[in-house]
Design a protein around this motif. Sequence first.
Motif, PDB file in Angstrom:
ATOM      1  N   LYS A  87      -4.945  -0.044   4.349  1.00 20.50           N
ATOM      2  CA  LYS A  87      -5.076   1.039   3.365  1.00 20.50           C
ATOM      3  C   LYS A  87      -5.271   2.385   4.069  1.00 20.50           C
ATOM      4  CE  LYS A  87      -7.936   2.523  -0.512  1.00 20.50           C
ATOM      5  NZ  LYS A  87      -9.115   2.206  -1.322  1.00 20.50           N
ATOM      6  N   ASP A 142      -7.527  -5.429   5.035  1.00 17.15           N
ATOM      7  CA  ASP A 142      -7.028  -4.662   3.899  1.00 17.15           C
ATOM      8  C   ASP A 142      -7.420  -3.187   4.020  1.00 17.15           C
ATOM      9  OD1 ASP A 142      -5.653  -4.717   1.256  1.00 17.15           O
ATOM     10  OD2 ASP A 142      -7.612  -3.960   0.585  1.00 17.15           O
ATOM     11  N   HIS A 179       0.817  -1.223   0.000  1.00 18.18           N
ATOM     12  CA  HIS A 179       0.000   0.000   0.000  1.00 18.18           C
ATOM     13  C   HIS A 179       0.849   1.271   0.000  1.00 18.18           C
ATOM     14  CE1 HIS A 179      -4.049  -1.616   0.297  1.00 18.18           C
ATOM     15  NE2 HIS A 179      -3.568  -2.543   1.111  1.00 18.18           N
TER      16      HIS A 179
END
Length: 168
Positions: free
Chosen positions: A143, A139, A25
């Motif tokens: 992020k 996730d 990321h």
Amino acid sequence: MNGTINVFLIYAKEDSAMLLELLRHLDPIKSDLKIHFWYDDPIFLDEAWSPQIVSRFEDADVYLLLVSNALMYSKFIEQLEFKMIIDRYKAGKSKVMPLILEDCPWDINFEADDYTFNFKELHVLPEPKKPIKAWDSIDQAIKTSAIYINNEIVPGSKKYEQVKPEMG
């Protein structure tokens, strides 16, 4: 922080997969900006830790700590290197950014000769101080944290200025 920005990532060996996901990321900012991520020295639970390349450790502008039970119960927390990180932060020479991976004792006091330090003094990620593994979407937690890290490392960056992280 002018020129190249050096980010030293500190993590326990058990958290290697989470480190790689975070780096995925963070990767977009490496191509646009002069940022170096250093992360080749994992912390092992029962071993003393010293960075393989001491100059990188000492030249870091940002220390990004992946905080987990493995890290908090490692010998690293009691070592001179951890105190050096906090000393550099207290002297205004670097930023320290703790990223809480799991429910662990991260909000304890660390005693030094001349000060007491607690991660609560810092902006703890991810928002709202909810460990990554407690989010519905790991996730999304990574992020959201990566967006904040991007903006902290490069304040005012046009690329990330308008991005608003979503809470999970």
